[in-house]
Design a protein around this motif. Structure first.
Motif, PDB file in Angstrom:
ATOM      1  N   HIS A 147       0.813  -1.182  -0.072  1.00  0.00           N
ATOM      2  CA  HIS A 147       0.116   0.064   0.002  1.00  0.00           C
ATOM      3  C   HIS A 147       0.707   1.322   0.000  1.00  0.00           C
ATOM      4  CE1 HIS A 147       0.461  -0.882   4.076  1.00  0.00           C
ATOM      5  NE2 HIS A 147       0.509   0.325   4.477  1.00  0.00           N
ATOM      6  N   ASP A 148       2.149   1.160  -0.017  1.00  0.00           N
ATOM      7  CA  ASP A 148       2.987   2.292  -0.004  1.00  0.00           C
ATOM      8  C   ASP A 148       4.486   2.031  -0.803  1.00  0.00           C
ATOM      9  OD1 ASP A 148       3.843   4.782   0.366  1.00  0.00           O
ATOM     10  OD2 ASP A 148       4.606   4.629   2.308  1.00  0.00           O
ATOM     11  N   PHE A 149       4.095   1.534  -2.154  1.00  0.00           N
ATOM     12  CA  PHE A 149       5.158   1.116  -2.978  1.00  0.00           C
ATOM     13  C   PHE A 149       6.202   2.445  -3.236  1.00  0.00           C
ATOM     14  CE2 PHE A 149       6.969   0.700  -7.253  1.00  0.00           C
ATOM     15  CZ  PHE A 149       8.146  -0.116  -6.984  1.00  0.00           C
ATOM     16  N   ARG A 150       7.636   2.154  -3.003  1.00  0.00           N
ATOM     17  CA  ARG A 150       8.539   3.151  -3.252  1.00  0.00           C
ATOM     18  C   ARG A 150       9.764   2.222  -4.042  1.00  0.00           C
ATOM     19  NH1 ARG A 150       8.534   7.490   0.806  1.00  0.00           N
ATOM     20  NH2 ARG A 150      10.389   7.816   0.598  1.00  0.00           N
ATOM     21  N   PRO A 151      10.047   2.597  -5.356  1.00  0.00           N
ATOM     22  CA  PRO A 151      10.953   1.907  -6.047  1.00  0.00           C
ATOM     23  C   PRO A 151      12.375   2.004  -5.563  1.00  0.00           C
ATOM     24  CG  PRO A 151       9.579   3.435  -7.209  1.00  0.00           C
ATOM     25  CD  PRO A 151       9.358   3.859  -6.106  1.00  0.00           C
ATOM     26  N   ALA A 152      12.842   2.946  -4.606  1.00  0.00           N
ATOM     27  CA  ALA A 152      13.931   2.949  -4.082  1.00  0.00           C
ATOM     28  C   ALA A 152      14.357   1.678  -3.193  1.00  0.00           C
ATOM     29  CB  ALA A 152      14.275   4.235  -3.080  1.00  0.00           C
TER      30      ALA A 152
END
Length: 631
Positions: A147-152
């Motif tokens: 629910h809070d995808f961050r590519p980093a």
């Protein structure tokens, strides 16, 4: 007593571990990669803090949330444990000093964001530090289905090549089976030992009630349960309004939202923590690091964005193991409001592209330039200049932040706050004597109904638009009212700050991340659908619905939620109540409160009866919130 337990006792003054904590600690100490899913209140941080203190060297903690990092570092420092966080806004020289401290200063914890790992020189410095454990907090951020995808987060696995013998500990409080598989794969965990605590909170009664008068319902709940409570609302204005209304009703209430200064946050939090206030009305900015064991009731006045957030917020109730309540109050209009807030405000590729271009133009950044430049930023001014919708634009900026294209501080507090300090009749008298100021004052009063009761955050760009006056004219009127002691008025200087992490490339930049945007938008839509199913499903235990969402099968009904309680009611009693309600409504239209008084029954029973009659289409709700028979 084991060494782990001794450390727990020494630094945290606890005599025993919570479920699975000790097992996770032992696995980490054996050098194995570990995946741990511990729901809210499970004590995730202890799982890496205790083993790190038992070993020589420093624990590297990767976390996406600056506030959470600062909170944990402050918490450790208060226990005389040396910890550092490399957050945004730290200059390179200072960062070099901090990393020197980590290398030579006997520090035990280094917190940093995943974006920091993308700097080669930081990675090189980390190689020279004696790291004993790498803990990845909020590990669901690595999954495109989280629910809070961050590519980093996808770059974290590269640490495996630099630290092949150091165990990874991936921690999350909420992950479906699909997200768990992603975490293990994307973090390159090697044959991880998996620990998963059940999401069941057997002492929490999950309640869903439809109510056309939510304030009246809140009043009843708080009178029945006078212990500490949290009320979650959707925006800052609701925080102030509901807190003021509860105070008028005689409750000790305070409020908390992201726009308050650090001093105000601390003051209001302490009022509630020390139980000088029974209830704290808050946005979802409230919660990180909060561990108050005796919260009896958590009330949501609007639909949450997803089940993950709802479960975490509801889970702040009943941490002492005693029976507690997680209550969601709904009304028919909530479904449209939720769609407007969570779905209709999602930025599509076209809007994202436009916002990014205008942002560069706004700060006069040329194509191919702008990397590492930082600016102060006012969201309202920016949206006003380009006629952008504020929420949709904010979502676009948040997305660019999560993709590491830019870094955005989240403090969108207004520059101005004010309060009327003379009675309303005197304000009316002033307007009659000063007709040129009338439109601006009326716009203020219509926009901020609680402005007589408390100091209120003020958006000058919005009032300018509503009054058809320039912002300069609005500010001039405020100065005039201040000089005549009609208002108290102060300016704030805490605009947001915005840092560009890449050179300006317009479409090339946006095209690279557009696929993530589409996936995230689809995910948000399906998550809201799950919330609506939780609310509308009247034939399944509410606790069971939550557990099924998180992949737990074959669970038993909880026996204490709103559905389970309704099943225990005697059918004969309900049938006679239905008949009585129909008889009363044949004579006149009545509100739920009037029906409760006339039938001499409890609030829960009358609401259940009304919901049943609504579902059977025997009655309907009129626009004035009264019930009438369906013709």
């Amino acid at each position: 007593m084991s060494e782990a337990l001794e450390i727990l006792k020494k630094y945290w003054n606890h005599d025993s571990f919570r479920p699975l904590q000790n097992e996770i600690i032992e696995t980490v100490l054996s050098g194995q990669d570990t995946f741990a899913l511990l729901p809210t209140g499970g004590g995730k941080s202890i799982c890496f803090q205790v083993p790190a203190l038992m070993q020589k060297g420093i624990c590297l903690v990767i976390s996406p949330l600056v506030a959470l990092m600062k909170d944990q570092v402050a918490n450790l420092q208060s226990r005389n444990i040396k910890a550092i966080a490399l957050t945004g806004g730290i200059k390179s020289d200072e960062m070099i000093d901090l990393l020197d401290n980590c290398q030579f200063g006997n520090y035990k914890f280094l917190y940093l964001s995943p974006e920091r790992l993308q700097s080669e020189w930081i990675l090189e410095r980390l190689k020279n530090i004696d790291i004993n454990l790498i803990a990845i907090d909020e590990a669901h951020c690595v999954s495109q289905w989280g629910h809070d995808f961050r590519p980093a987060y996808l770059k974290i696995s590269q640490l495996k090549t630099h630290f092949p013998k150091i165990p990874f500990l991936a921690l999350t409080a909420s992950a479906t089976d699909r997200v768990k598989e992603d975490i293990i794969k994307e973090l390159a965990l090697e044959k991880p030992v998996e620990f998963q605590q059940s999401f069941a909170r057997k002492n929490i009664a999950y309640m869903v009630f439809e109510s056309e008068d939510k304030l009246f319902r809140i009043e009843q709940i708080l009178k029945k349960n006078p212990q500490p409570s949290i009320i979650y609302v959707r925006n800052r204005k609701s925080c102030l309004d509901i807190s003021a209304q509860l105070q008028t009703l005689g409750f000790r209430a305070t409020y908390y939202h992201g726009g308050l200064s650090s001093r105000e946050k601390e003051k209001n939090m302490n009022l509630w923590m020390e139980e000088k206030a029974q209830v704290i009305v808050a946005t979802n900015a409230f919660g990180m690091g909060i561990d108050k064991a005796n919260v009896k009731t958590v009330i949501h006045t609007q639909l949450p964005e997803n089940i993950e957030n709802y479960y975490q917020e509801a889970g702040r109730a009943g941490r002492n193991g005693e029976k507690a309540f997680a209550i969601l109050l709904t009304s028919p209009s909530d479904y449209f409001q939720a769609e407007n807030q969570f779905i209709n405000t999602l930025a599509d590729k076209k809007h994202l592209n436009l916002v990014y271009k205008k942002l560069n133009n706004y700060f006069q950044i040329a194509y191919g330039e702008g990397i590492n430049e930082t600016f102060t930023f006012n969201l309202n001014h920016f949206c006003n200049r380009y006629n952008f919708p504020v929420l949709k634009t904010f979502n676009a900026l948040q997305f660019l932040d999560r993709q590491s294209i830019l870094s955005l501080s989240q403090e969108f507090s207004e520059k101005i706050s004010l309060q009327f300090i003379i009675p309303s009749k005197e304000v009316l008298r002033y307007m009659s004597l000063n007709p040129n100021d009338e439109e601006i004052i009326l716009a203020i009063l219509r926009t901020y109904p609680g402005i007589y009761e408390m100091d209120t955050a003020f958006n000058s760009a919005l009032i300018s638009k509503k009054s058809n006056k320039s912002e300069k004219e609005v500010l001039a009127v405020l100065e005039k009212l201040k000089s005549k002691e009609i208002i108290s008025y102060r300016s704030k200087t805490n605009d947001a700050s915005l840092t560009f992490n890449e050179i300006r490339e317009d479409e090339r930049t946006i095209n690279r991340v557009a696929k993530y945007l589409e996936k995230q938008n689809e995910l948000k839509k399906s998550q809201l659908e799950s919330v609506l199913q939780y609310v509308k499903e009247n034939n399944v235990c509410k606790s069971k619905l939550i557990l099924t969402y998180f992949g737990e099968k074959d669970t038993e009904p909880c026996g204490i939620c709103s559905y389970c309680i309704s099943k225990k009611r005697k059918p004969n009693d309900l049938e006679s109540l239905y008949t009585l309600i129909i008889t009363l409504l044949k004579k006149e239209d009545l509100s739920s409160r009037e029906l409760q008084n006339r039938t001499q029954t409890t609030k829960d029973t009358i609401i259940f009866a009304l919901q049943t009659l609504l579902e059977k289409e025997i009655i309907k709700i009129k626009p004035n919130n009264t019930y009438t028979l369906k013709s």
